[in-house]
Design an enzyme around this catalytic site. Structure first.
Site, PDB file in Angstrom:
ATOM      1  N   ASN B 100      83.919  14.158  93.145  1.00 44.46           N
ATOM      2  CA  ASN B 100      82.751  15.057  93.124  1.00 44.46           C
ATOM      3  C   ASN B 100      81.780  14.752  94.252  1.00 44.46           C
ATOM      4  O   ASN B 100      80.601  14.498  94.030  1.00 44.46           O
ATOM      5  CB  ASN B 100      82.044  14.963  91.765  1.00 44.46           C
ATOM      6  CG  ASN B 100      81.584  13.553  91.439  1.00 44.46           C
ATOM      7  OD1 ASN B 100      82.145  12.583  91.953  1.00 44.46           O
ATOM      8  ND2 ASN B 100      80.573  13.423  90.611  1.00 44.46           N
ATOM      9  N   HIS B 238      85.792   7.552  79.771  1.00 43.54           N
ATOM     10  CA  HIS B 238      84.654   7.059  78.971  1.00 43.54           C
ATOM     11  C   HIS B 238      84.532   7.672  77.570  1.00 43.54           C
ATOM     12  O   HIS B 238      83.608   8.407  77.276  1.00 43.54           O
ATOM     13  CB  HIS B 238      83.321   7.156  79.718  1.00 43.54           C
ATOM     14  CG  HIS B 238      83.055   8.436  80.456  1.00 43.54           C
ATOM     15  ND1 HIS B 238      83.187   9.660  79.880  1.00 43.54           N
ATOM     16  CD2 HIS B 238      82.655   8.660  81.723  1.00 43.54           C
ATOM     17  CE1 HIS B 238      82.865  10.578  80.769  1.00 43.54           C
ATOM     18  NE2 HIS B 238      82.546   9.993  81.894  1.00 43.54           N
ATOM     19  N   ASP B 311      82.388   3.176  85.514  1.00 44.74           N
ATOM     20  CA  ASP B 311      81.710   4.474  85.547  1.00 44.74           C
ATOM     21  C   ASP B 311      80.477   4.410  86.450  1.00 44.74           C
ATOM     22  O   ASP B 311      79.435   4.994  86.146  1.00 44.74           O
ATOM     23  CB  ASP B 311      81.331   4.927  84.134  1.00 44.74           C
ATOM     24  CG  ASP B 311      81.032   6.420  84.084  1.00 44.74           C
ATOM     25  OD1 ASP B 311      81.531   7.151  84.953  1.00 44.74           O
ATOM     26  OD2 ASP B 311      80.282   6.849  83.185  1.00 44.74           O
TER      27      ASP B 311
END
Lengths: 317, 431
Positions: B100, B238, B311
């Site tokens: 992203n 996650h 993360d």
């Protein structure tokens, strides 16, 4: 009458035909190939008969092929582009069928974008109906012309391994060919990305591959399918370059097939998408032009059979 | 003459083989040449560099399967270089970046750009995922075959869920064609768009719009049915709720090719960390209630949760010093991944070797990488750490360009001393 003759009233699909039915059509068509190569190619078998080409979907090559076939047999051929007439005006398929039937045609050649529509129409008319392609269901004359092309080159169909590659999901050509080749004793494979394969395709009697090199290994015939442009840009495959890289037929992938493997495509081709020009135009291996020639002969055979069936025609009153 | 190093007197911990004992490692030319107890380095000759590990733990370098590096596009927040330095300090020797970025990794050229940046920085090994749909718009498939052939390790729309069921089915089917991994951000987007924290008493008291925790299991259950149809390898990022973990546990029992990870905030914190509108504790999926946090710990203990990822989601101050609803989602995690994961060991939820398994060989296997283990012939990627060293997290000492973590001042145990990639030291703690 020939005990092996084709005895169905219509030609709606390959499904349901026996090996004898298919062989009868191919044998008859074989004779027309020779006739078509002569200067004088007119017969009067269909004199006085009316053939209506009723196309609810755009087509150039199939419609022309039927038109040439009908005229060579001496019939009166009328082309109706229904896509731009009654459907636009809101007429239902059954009303169109009744209208056509009232004109007392002898053979209706019908193409329709919806699967099953040709069969529905056939139930409402008194004449013979030839399916020229219904949705993603069947295109029987294509499978017959493909079979004739292979048979003339390889001598027979039984025992050959044929790989059908590309958009099997949406292809009526694939469905008819799978049915015909299995009926005639060939081994059939399909090769495609998983997004272009219908569910349970393995139950149709094919071996499934997702890799061209593996799928083409030792095959006798490579049948490429057309990828419609609306499916090229992300909905089913991401791009034409990726499709060509992994599923387009080029010289490199073709090396996996038998050295004398032959290449077929129902047309119209997307060069550089599903097939490279070097392969499509290889005069020793590509049967693509022969397929078009066989198309006329096969359709002449089908028209002769339909017109010769006494159960077709106006009802006795 | 290739690099020769002898690491002597370490507590060798290798989850892949189960090894846990004192021994030595010989590194030649970037790979482990020998491993075991009392290896003599004599045959190596005089050019060998000897490192005395002094009884510290030596484990495979951490494999972090979910980081955001913000390059290309937002290098003021993080870059391949600053992210790699943070990773090296955190004992991470392999990491996989989310696609992203701006532009997103949906084209082969961006994959190649990141590979070049990683070669130039030459610290932690950097891999990338590519987007599952073009521009992460959730509509059209990306060139998965070409992207994978050029090094993309899997396909995901990053922090966006692949929402449309038909598109997800095609993503899975197309990925399966090339045996590629599909990674889902597990939040049903229409439900998640209704709020920014987990709905419940805390959200209600704070007056913040809540998201039902069921938003997670709803999309995972849907995906599991699509996985059953397509047979694609599917990974849930996650996971944070008991219901999701139970769904994945059942899917694994049924033999579906499903894996999942979680991140330290989901077992180290619960929703009370939001406290007084602390935007550093705002993440997606949001922090959960205590019973869900406990379920994450249990899922890690029984192996339903395969891996722990940092993360790592860096944000500059301008993105976080905002009213809660306007603030960005995410926490930086590369430099706290090991000590926070070791809380599971110190709190006696998991043996040390199993904590390390979730940080090394397990993610490496999911990704199909040949790293994450200590074995002769394997890449010499490892971390030397003291699992008991006590200190407080200081976010201002992070090497990451961004300091957005709610762990500042948290007392932790476990400190990275040395990080080695392909036999080269990429981080050494100053004495």
């Amino acid at each position: 009458m020939d005990p092996h003759a084709y005895r169905h009233r219509h030609l709606l699909g390959i499904e349901g035909l026996t090996p004898e039915d298919i062989t009868y059509v191919l044998d008859l068509a074989d004779g027309y190939v020779d006739m078509n190569r002569q200067t004088e190619k007119k017969k009067s078998l269909l004199r006085g008969r009316t053939l209506i080409n009723c196309f609810f979907e755009n087509s150039t090559r199939t419609r022309t092929s039927f038109e040439v076939a009908g005229k060579r047999l001496g019939g009166d051929v009328i082309n109706m582009a229904v896509a731009v007439s009654s459907m636009r005006k809101g007429e239902t398929l059954i009303d169109t069928a009744m209208t056509l039937n009232a004109m007392r045609p002898d053979v209706l050649v019908v193409r329709h974008p919806e699967s099953g529509a040709v069969q529905l129409l056939s139930e409402k008319v008194d004449c013979a109906v030839i399916n020229a392609g219904d949705g993603s269901h069947e295109h029987p004359t294509q499978a017959l012309l493909d079979a004739l092309t292979i048979r003339r080159r390889k001598g027979m169909l039984a025992g050959l391994t044929v790989a059908i590659c590309g958009d099997v999901l949406h292809s009526r050509v694939a469905r008819s060919n799978i049915a015909l080749l299995n009926t005639m004793g060939a081994r059939v494979r399909v090769v495609a990305p998983r997004t272009l394969l219908p569910a349970a395709v393995e139950h149709l009697g094919v071996e499934v591959f997702h890799d061209m090199t593996a799928g083409l290994a030792d095959v006798d015939i490579v049948m490429m399918l057309r990828l419609q442009s609306e499916r090229m840009h992300g909905s089913f495959v991401p791009s034409t370059r990726e499709y060509f890289r992994f599923f387009g037929l080029d010289e490199d992938k073709l090396k996996a097939a038998k050295p004398d493997a032959l290449i077929m495509h129902p047309g119209p081709m997307n060069r550089g998408v599903e097939i490279a020009s070097t392969v499509a135009d290889d005069i020793d291996r590509s049967l693509i032009r022969q397929q078009v020639e066989m198309g006329v002969a096969v359709r002449m055979a089908c028209l002769e059979i339909m017109a010769g069936n006494p159960s077709n025609g106006p009802p006795v009153k | 003459m290739s690099l020769r190093r002898l690491f002597r007197g370490a507590r060798l911990l290798d989850p892949d083989s189960g090894r846990d004992g004192v021994g030595d490692i010989i590194v030649v030319g970037g790979r482990i040449a020998a491993i075991g107890a009392n290896i003599s380095g004599d045959e190596l000759g005089p050019d060998v560099e000897i490192v005395d590990v002094g009884g510290s733990c030596l484990a495979p370098g951490l494999v972090d399967m979910r980081v955001q590096l913000r390059e290309p596009g937002a290098e003021h927040i993080e870059s391949v270089e600053s992210g790699s330095q943070a990773a090296a300090a955190g004992g991470v020797t392999t990491m996989v970046a989310l696609p992203n970025t701006e532009p997103p990794v949906d084209d082969v050229s961006v994959v190649e750009f990141l590979a070049r940046r990683a070669r130039e920085v030459r610290l932690t090994k950097v891999h990338t995922y590519a987007t599952a749909t073009k521009g992460m718009a959730g509509k059209e498939l990306t060139e998965m075959g070409l992207l994978a052939a050029n090094g993309a390790l899997g396909f995901t729309d990053g922090v966006k869920a692949i929402a449309d069921a038909l598109i997800m089915r095609r993503v899975l089917a197309y990925a399966r064609t090339f045996d590629q991994l599909v990674i889902q951000h597990p939040e049903e987007p229409s439900l998640a768009s209704a709020g920014e924290v987990t709905e419940g008493e805390i959200a209600t008291r704070l007056g913040l719009a809540g998201i039902t925790p069921a938003a997670e299991v709803i999309i995972v259950e849907r995906d599991l049915r699509l996985v059953a149809i397509t047979g694609a390898r599917y990974h849930v990022a996650h996971v944070s709720t008991a219901a999701t973990i139970e769904a994945i546990r059942r899917a694994k029992t049924d033999g579906l090719p499903v894996t999942c990870d979680t991140a330290p905030p989901y077992f180290a914190l619960n929703e009370t960390a939001i406290g007084d509108y602390r935007t550093f504790a705002k993440l997606s999926p949001p922090l959960r209630a205590e019973h869900d946090r406990r379920a994450v710990v249990a899922g890690l203990a029984d192996g339903t949760i395969d891996a722990i990822a940092s993360d790592h989601s860096p944000w500059d101050q301008d993105s976080k010093r905002l009213p809660f609803s306007s603030a960005s989602y995410g926490i930086v995690g590369l430099e706290t991944l090991l000590p926070l994961s070791l809380e599971l060991y110190h709190n006696r939820h998991l043996p040390l070797i199993d904590v390390l398994r979730r940080l090394t060989i397990a993610p490496a296997r999911i990704l199909g990488l040949g790293v994450g283990r200590l074995a002769a012939g394997a890449p010499a990627d490892f971390v030397i750490f003291d699992p008991d060293a006590k200190y407080r997290v200081r976010t201002d000492a992070f090497r990451s360009k961004s300091k957005n973590a709610p762990f500042d001042g948290r007392p932790v145990q476990g400190r990275v001393e040395l990080t080695v990639v392909d036999g080269r030291t990429i981080f050494e703690r100053a004495a």
